[in-house]
Structures are given as structure tokens and as C-alpha cells.
Enzyme design. Structure first.
Site, PDB file in Angstrom:
ATOM      1  N   GLU A 269      -2.189   8.824 -11.518  1.00 53.47           N
ATOM      2  CA  GLU A 269      -1.709   7.601 -12.150  1.00 53.47           C
ATOM      3  C   GLU A 269      -1.646   7.731 -13.664  1.00 53.47           C
ATOM      4  OE1 GLU A 269      -4.821   5.890  -8.907  1.00 53.47           O
ATOM      5  OE2 GLU A 269      -4.448   4.586 -10.652  1.00 53.47           O
TER       6      GLU A 269
ATOM      7  N   ARG B  16       0.833  -1.206   0.000  1.00 50.90           N
ATOM      8  CA  ARG B  16       0.000   0.000   0.000  1.00 50.90           C
ATOM      9  C   ARG B  16       0.865   1.252   0.000  1.00 50.90           C
ATOM     10  NH1 ARG B  16      -4.449   0.560  -1.857  1.00 50.90           N
ATOM     11  NH2 ARG B  16      -5.315  -1.181  -0.680  1.00 50.90           N
TER      12      ARG B  16
ATOM     13  N   HIS C 275       0.696   3.548 -10.600  1.00 48.23           N
ATOM     14  CA  HIS C 275      -0.321   4.008  -9.651  1.00 48.23           C
ATOM     15  C   HIS C 275       0.307   4.834  -8.521  1.00 48.23           C
ATOM     16  CE1 HIS C 275      -3.615   3.650  -6.782  1.00 48.23           C
ATOM     17  NE2 HIS C 275      -4.306   2.832  -7.520  1.00 48.23           N
TER      18      HIS C 275
ATOM     19  N   ASP D  84     -12.454   9.274  -7.106  1.00 48.16           N
ATOM     20  CA  ASP D  84     -11.952   8.097  -7.834  1.00 48.16           C
ATOM     21  C   ASP D  84     -12.386   8.264  -9.292  1.00 48.16           C
ATOM     22  OD1 ASP D  84     -12.111   4.472  -7.244  1.00 48.16           O
ATOM     23  OD2 ASP D  84     -11.048   5.696  -8.723  1.00 48.16           O
TER      24      ASP D  84
ATOM     25  N   ARG E  67       1.984  -6.666  -9.465  1.00 46.44           N
ATOM     26  CA  ARG E  67       2.323  -6.160  -8.119  1.00 46.44           C
ATOM     27  C   ARG E  67       2.272  -7.271  -7.072  1.00 46.44           C
ATOM     28  NH1 ARG E  67      -2.865  -2.855  -5.666  1.00 46.44           N
ATOM     29  NH2 ARG E  67      -4.483  -4.352  -6.249  1.00 46.44           N
TER      30      ARG E  67
HETATM   31  O1  TA6 Z   1      -6.660   3.719  -9.115  1.00 43.80           O
HETATM   32  C1  TA6 Z   1      -7.793   3.939  -8.354  1.00 43.80           C
HETATM   33  C2  TA6 Z   1      -8.289   2.588  -7.856  1.00 43.80           C
HETATM   34  O2  TA6 Z   1      -8.609   1.761  -8.921  1.00 43.80           O
HETATM   35  C3  TA6 Z   1      -9.456   2.800  -6.889  1.00 43.80           C
HETATM   36  O3  TA6 Z   1     -10.673   2.384  -7.436  1.00 43.80           O
HETATM   37  C4  TA6 Z   1      -9.046   2.020  -5.641  1.00 43.80           C
HETATM   38  O4  TA6 Z   1      -9.537   0.756  -5.632  1.00 43.80           O
HETATM   39  C5  TA6 Z   1      -7.534   2.065  -5.746  1.00 43.80           C
HETATM   40  O5  TA6 Z   1      -7.251   1.928  -7.098  1.00 43.80           O
HETATM   41  C6  TA6 Z   1      -6.766   1.088  -4.883  1.00 43.80           C
HETATM   42  O6  TA6 Z   1      -6.913  -0.203  -5.339  1.00 43.80           O
HETATM   43  P1  TA6 Z   1      -6.293  -1.433  -4.488  1.00 43.80           P
HETATM   44  O7  TA6 Z   1      -6.594  -2.652  -5.295  1.00 43.80           O
HETATM   45  O8  TA6 Z   1      -4.799  -1.157  -4.361  1.00 43.80           O
HETATM   46  O9  TA6 Z   1      -6.953  -1.397  -3.138  1.00 43.80           O
END
Ligand code: TA6
Length: 297
Positions: free
Chosen positions: A265, A72, A163, A206, A94
Site C-alpha cells: 500500500e 474486500r 490499499h 501487518d 471507501r
Molecule cells: O493496511 C493494513 C490494515 O490496516 C490491517 O491492519 C488490516 O486491518 C487491513 O488493513 C484491512 O482493514 P479492513 O478495515 O479493510 O478490514
């Protein structure tokens, strides 16, 4: 709070050491131009600070370093799809270990390449032969590039994203400019909505901006700085901040984590990049704080 101790394993070059953070191998870069850490698990940049400057990248204090769970924060690599356009979310890149392919350095900085080739695990999720290379060029600015090559005998299509979790002093006072005229709202099932120029973060955000400029500016008002993000090879810019409620719900995110980052991103939100056998495509994001960018020009 996860233990963040880096245990030294061995030196790889003058400025690069191989270390371990719990189960995860981490490259630690300490160069006159910058400090950085990169996890081999996911080819995931965890931290980056230009010399004598604030960190540009945010990492969760509760990230899980078990070499199974996506990390994270930092810059997760989403490949060969973005988000829920496949399963698991954001693809497998990842969630697997990458190999160290190449390290070189000079007075300006360090370049590190990590590579990923197909395995039984990747083929079970995505039945294609490919070579993926992540190139990190670490100077006073941060350049990150994902190059995907089709090594199969048939064409394939892919998507993905870099991301990036950008560090801010207070997301509720931050703004993002350069996003374009409309976006797809992930909080309304991807409904298309008109954009109002700059993005603000009083509410969770988002959004997929499909006609954004290639250069975006994050103004970190409470931090008295501007972070410039230049993307290439993308089809959209995704802007994300989960807000407080979601931050508290995510076990690998600090409860107040949402206050300390904004995600901008470089994304290919649909599996729309088609590669014929032998062809490659590169997705790049270059990140710098305005002060340092000027220094270099
Ligand atoms: O990039 C935005 C997103 O797709 C959000 O919808 C949110 O889910 C975020 O990524 C984080 O995703 P993750 O799978 O890392 O919890």
C-alpha cells in the site's frame, strides 16, 4: 460466493460501459491494452489485467456489493485517514459513492476520473471542505492517483492509502523487496522493529515501513512473475497479509483468500499531510508486471 454478474446499463465511451453488480455501479473497461472494472462506490478498482497477461489485482469472491460495506480486495481508497487513526477504519472514502468526472481514451489506453465532494455524511465524520479526485490511467500498466485539494478557508491535515491487493499464485512463496531498514509492527502495538531486507509470508504480516524505497518488487515465485510497485506522495509502504486464521474469520474473505494476495500500500499512515487553503497533494501507485513494463520501455 457472491454473484459477480455485471448487468449492462449503458455505454459511456468506446471501451467503457456502466454496469451494475447487485447494488453497486461498476465501470467495465474492455480496451485493446487491458481489461478492468472500477466501482463508483468508493472509487474502488476491482480488477485489472493487461492484454494477454495474468490479473495484477485480487478481489475476494465473498466481497459484499450492497453499496454500504467496504469492498474486500481490489484497491480500496483510504481517506481522510489510515487504519485506526480515525473511525471508521480507513476513513469514509471507501464507504460513499463517487461521481464520474471524466473519461477519455486513445490507442494506448483509458483514463477515468471520479470525484468526491463533502456531504452531510462526510462533514459529520470530518468537518472539512475538500475535493478528492481519483485518476485511473489504464494501459498495459496500472496507474492510480488520489489528489486531495483543500477547498476550505482554513488548513487541514489528512492521511490515507491506496490499499492495493496484489494477486499472487501462493503468498507463502512470495517475497517483497525494497521495504527499507525498519517497520512499525501492527501486531505489537506499532512497536518499531529492524527489517531484514525482504518480507516473507510464512506468518501473518501487518507492517508499516516508514523508510521504504519508492519502488518495491513483489516476487510471485509460484506464479513465475515479478510485480513492480512504484509509489509517490506517500510517507510509508504498508505490507499486509492476514494469514489463515484471520482469513477464515473475515466473512467477506474466502477462507483461502490469504494465499492469493499480498497487500502493498502507498500510505500516509498518520494524518500528517497539511494543506493550506487552495493547496493539493497527490498520492500515486503505479503497478505493472515486469514483462509488460519492459515491453513499454
Ligand atoms: O493496511 C493494513 C490494515 O490496516 C490491517 O491492519 C488490516 O486491518 C487491513 O488493513 C484491512 O482493514 P479492513 O478495515 O479493510 O478490514
Amino acid at each position: 460466493m457472491t454473484s459477480h454478474t455485471l448487468h449492462f446499463e449503458r455505454r459511456l465511451s468506446a471501451s467503457v460501459d456502466l454496469c451494475y453488480r447487485q447494488a453497486v455501479p461498476v465501470l467495465r473497461i474492455q480496451h485493446p491494452a487491458c481489461d478492468a472494472t472500477i466501482s463508483q462506490f468508493g472509487a474502488h478498482l476491482l480488477s485489472f489485467s493487461p492484454r494477454n497477461a495474468e490479473p495484477l489485482i485480487w478481489m475476494s469472491g465473498n466481497a459484499v456489493y450492497d453499496a454500504k460495506t467496504p469492498l474486500r480486495g481490489g484497491i480500496p481508497v483510504c481517506f481522510p485517514w489510515f487504519g485506526q487513526t480515525g473511525s471508521p477504519s480507513h476513513g469514509f472514502a471507501r464507504r460513499v459513492m463517487w461521481d464520474i468526472q471524466h473519461i477519455e481514451e486513445d490507442a494506448q489506453g483509458v483514463t477515468i476520473q471520479l470525484s468526491l465532494l463533502p456531504s452531510a455524511k462526510t462533514r459529520a465524520l470530518w468537518p472539512h471542505d475538500f475535493e478528492a479526485v481519483m485518476t485511473f490511467t489504464l494501459t498495459q500498466t496500472l496507474d492510480v492517483a488520489l489528489t486531495v485539494k483543500n477547498t476550505a478557508s482554513l488548513p487541514f491535515e489528512f492521511g490515507g492509502a491506496l490499499h492495493s491487493y496484489l494477486s499472487v499464485a501462493d503468498s507463502e512463496q512470495a517475497t517483497v523487496a525494497g521495504v527499507g531498514s525498519h517497520y512499525l509492527d501492527n501486531f505489537s502495538h506499532g512497536q518499531r522493529k529492524p527489517a531484514s531486507g525482504t518480507v516473507t509470508f510464512e506468518e501473518p504480516v501487518d507492517r508499516i515501513y516508514t523508510d521504504s524505497a519508492s519502488s518495491l518488487t513483489l516476487t510471485d515465485t509460484a506464479g513465475y512473475r515479478r510485480i513492480i510497485v512504484n509509489n509517490q506522495g506517500e510517507t510509508s509502504a504498508v505490507v499486509w497479509n492476514p494469514g489463515q486464521a484471520a482469513s477464515v474469520k473475515m466473512s467477506d474473505m474466502d477462507d483461502d483468500g490469504y494465499l492469493h494476495f499480498v497487500c502493498i500500500e502507498a500510505a500516509i499512515e498518520q494524518p500528517s499531510i497539511q494543506l493550506a487553503p487552495g493547496e493539493s497533494h497527490t498520492l500515486t501507485t503505479c503497478i505493472h508486471d515486469e514483462k509488460h513494463g519492459e515491453l513499454l520501455l
